[in-house]
Design an enzyme around this catalytic site. Structure first.
Site, PDB file in Angstrom:
ATOM      1  N   GLY A  17     -47.710   0.017  -2.370  1.00  0.00           N
ATOM      2  CA  GLY A  17     -47.744   1.467  -2.287  1.00  0.00           C
ATOM      3  C   GLY A  17     -47.099   2.009  -1.027  1.00  0.00           C
ATOM      4  O   GLY A  17     -46.811   1.287  -0.064  1.00  0.00           O
ATOM      5  N   ARG A  76      23.100 -10.171   5.416  1.00  0.00           N
ATOM      6  CA  ARG A  76      23.229 -10.339   3.975  1.00  0.00           C
ATOM      7  C   ARG A  76      24.438 -11.227   3.672  1.00  0.00           C
ATOM      8  O   ARG A  76      25.348 -11.369   4.492  1.00  0.00           O
ATOM      9  CB  ARG A  76      23.352  -8.987   3.291  1.00  0.00           C
ATOM     10  CG  ARG A  76      24.566  -8.183   3.702  1.00  0.00           C
ATOM     11  CD  ARG A  76      24.463  -6.740   3.209  1.00  0.00           C
ATOM     12  NE  ARG A  76      25.656  -5.983   3.528  1.00  0.00           N
ATOM     13  CZ  ARG A  76      25.716  -4.671   3.557  1.00  0.00           C
ATOM     14  NH1 ARG A  76      24.628  -3.976   3.319  1.00  0.00           N
ATOM     15  NH2 ARG A  76      26.835  -4.037   3.819  1.00  0.00           N
ATOM     16  N   ARG A  78     -33.996  -1.317 -11.531  1.00  0.00           N
ATOM     17  CA  ARG A  78     -33.587  -0.358 -12.559  1.00  0.00           C
ATOM     18  C   ARG A  78     -32.088  -0.081 -12.503  1.00  0.00           C
ATOM     19  O   ARG A  78     -31.521   0.462 -13.452  1.00  0.00           O
ATOM     20  CB  ARG A  78     -34.382   0.946 -12.409  1.00  0.00           C
ATOM     21  CG  ARG A  78     -35.842   0.797 -12.789  1.00  0.00           C
ATOM     22  CD  ARG A  78     -36.623   2.058 -12.557  1.00  0.00           C
ATOM     23  NE  ARG A  78     -36.122   3.175 -13.345  1.00  0.00           N
ATOM     24  CZ  ARG A  78     -36.551   4.429 -13.211  1.00  0.00           C
ATOM     25  NH1 ARG A  78     -37.475   4.709 -12.291  1.00  0.00           N
ATOM     26  NH2 ARG A  78     -36.047   5.384 -13.962  1.00  0.00           N
TER      27      ARG A  78
END
Length: 467
Positions: free
Chosen positions: A83, A426, A18
């Site tokens: 069940g 850098r 479901r």
């Protein structure tokens, strides 16, 4: 908590039909923990020393999950779904070993608490042979009604079988039952399947027990605790109830939630007193927040530890393995993964720190990243105490920065930096006077030439079409 021995049987063989899911129903999550995990943990807290989970065929994934949550749990397979009583008897090997209390619960009722389970056990300790957990509701339609006489539970009547008078009863069956251990197996074995569906219903144990002169009682519980889950809508509703419970607990334990309805907790979220949580914060599994810390708006934390007096966010993300010491600062748009920040360290904005350690009182500048992954392996970055990493720096792991290091902004660091050193990584800046004007002039001329050429091409095409 009673010291009586207890066997609990959790029925978890249901499919996710479901819910339109390939997962077994009880593997869906509330608060980051599978439904069945909530039930198992509540049973452990209620003192159940043995727990058996009944699964369906080909549910090895569920069995592995259960053993991961609680290694001592035994699993039993219900080969055919005939069940609830038939399901409980699938755990016959466990039932054949003596226990003073036997409980049967459903794996899709994640909100049941240890206190409520304890109330069922207490009724058994006080002399009941069968105890059924019920709840009062203003909307009893669809539920089995508990029929009582002089304090005894005489029957459970299903909606379709109830008289008009019985349908007006508001005490309903939760599905949770307790049995005196010495009676449990015999009562379950006595349940037949003489009904339209040919199934074995656990609820029939009530009338069988009464026919044998045993004591059968109803125990009152809260409706919110007994809600089962069969659909995605029910899953969402249950999640909302669970979050409301967690928020109340946080507030009662001395935390401040500025907008409680916007904070979402996991099942194991731990907040110490005097923690403040701002709006729209999500806690995934495995989060611990120490006292005095503040989690600012729109932050997401999972598998993280936040030290006393620390501030996280806004818009921060702490991933698994993030450990923050006392008085640390993790600011906006900072992501931390598998990394430790010693007391007083901070990364205030726009950084990624992964697989790293940051020493006490070190400062991580905006835009800094630790390059921890080379496409095959993860590598660590170690940053010492009192260091400063300038904005937009890239630390290529594995790399180690010592104490009191200064990394210049915009650097790419690929080699270790010793204590007290200043590191640049850098390209050298070059300035050429007047070149900007020359470049603009050249680019402008090229743009005009391209526009003129385009116009001529359009004119030629128009002429061809006319001719």
């Amino acid at each position: 908590m009673t010291m009586r021995s207890c066997l609990s049987i959790v029925l978890a063989a249901g499919l996710g039909t479901r819910m339109k899911s390939d997962l077994p129903k009880v593997m869906h999550e509330i608060g980051g923990l599978p439904l069945v995990g909530h039930v198992v943990k509540a049973l452990e807290q209620a003192g159940s020393d043995r727990i058996s989970v009944v699964t369906g065929p080909a549910m090895s994934e569920l069995e592995a999950l259960v053993h991961d949550i609680a290694p001592g749990v035994s699993c039993h397979v219900q080969e055919e779904r005939l069940g609830t009583a038939h399901a409980a008897l699938a755990a016959r090997p466990a039932l054949e070993t003596a226990a003073e209390d036997v409980l049967v619960l459903f794996g899709d009722t994640p909100l049941v608490t240890a206190e409520t389970i304890g109330a069922v056990r207490k009724s058994l300790e006080e002399g009941a042979d069968v105890a059924v957990l019920g709840f009062e509701t203003r909307h009893p339609f669809g539920y089995g009604r508990l029929l009582t006489e002089n304090g005894r539970l005489v029957a459970i009547r299903e909606e379709k079988d109830a008289t008009d008078e019985e349908r007006r009863i508001t005490l309903c069956n939760s599905g949770i039952m307790g049995f005196r251990g010495s009676q449990a197996l015999a009562l379950l074995e006595a349940i037949g399947n003489e009904n339209i569906k040919g199934e074995y219903y656990l609820t029939d144990a009530v009338e069988i027990a009464n026919a044998r002169g045993l004591t059968v009682v109803a125990v009152a519980g809260e409706e919110v605790e007994t809600q089962g889950i069969n659909t995605r809508a029910q899953l969402a509703s249950c999640e909302a109830d669970y979050q409301a419970r967690m928020r109340r607990a946080a507030l009662e334990n001395g935390c401040t939630l500025l907008a409680p309805d916007t904070v979402f907790f996991s099942h194991d979220t731990h907040l110490e007193p005097d923690v403040t949580v701002e709006q729209n914060v999500v806690f995934g599994p495995g989060v611990r927040i120490s006292k005095g810390a503040r989690i600012r708006a729109f932050s997401h934390l999972e598998g993280a530890v936040v030290g006393e007096g620390s501030v996280v966010g806004p818009y921060a993300r702490l991933r698994p393995g993030a450990v923050l010491g006392a008085e640390t600062r993790i600011g906006n748009f900072v992501e931390v993964k598998n990394a430790t920040f010693a007391p007083g360290a901070k990364a205030n904005h726009l950084s990624y720190i992964g697989d790293a350690s940051v020493g006490s009182k070190s400062n991580i500048g905006a835009g800094t990243i630790t390059c921890n992954y080379d496409g095959f392996l993860k590598h660590r970055t170690e940053i010492g105490a009192g260091s400063f990493v300038g904005s937009s720096s890239t630390l290529v792991a594995p790399v180690s920065l010592g104490d009191d290091v200064f990394i210049a902004a915009g650097s790419v660091i690929t080699e270790d930096v010793p204590h007290g050193a200043l590191a640049f990584g850098r390209a050298r800046q070059v300035v050429k006077d007047g070149k900007a004007v020359q470049l603009k002039t050249r680019l402008k001329s090229a743009k005009e030439a391209a526009r003129e050429a385009k116009g001529q091409s359009a004119g030629d095409a128009a002429g061809d079409a006319k001719s």
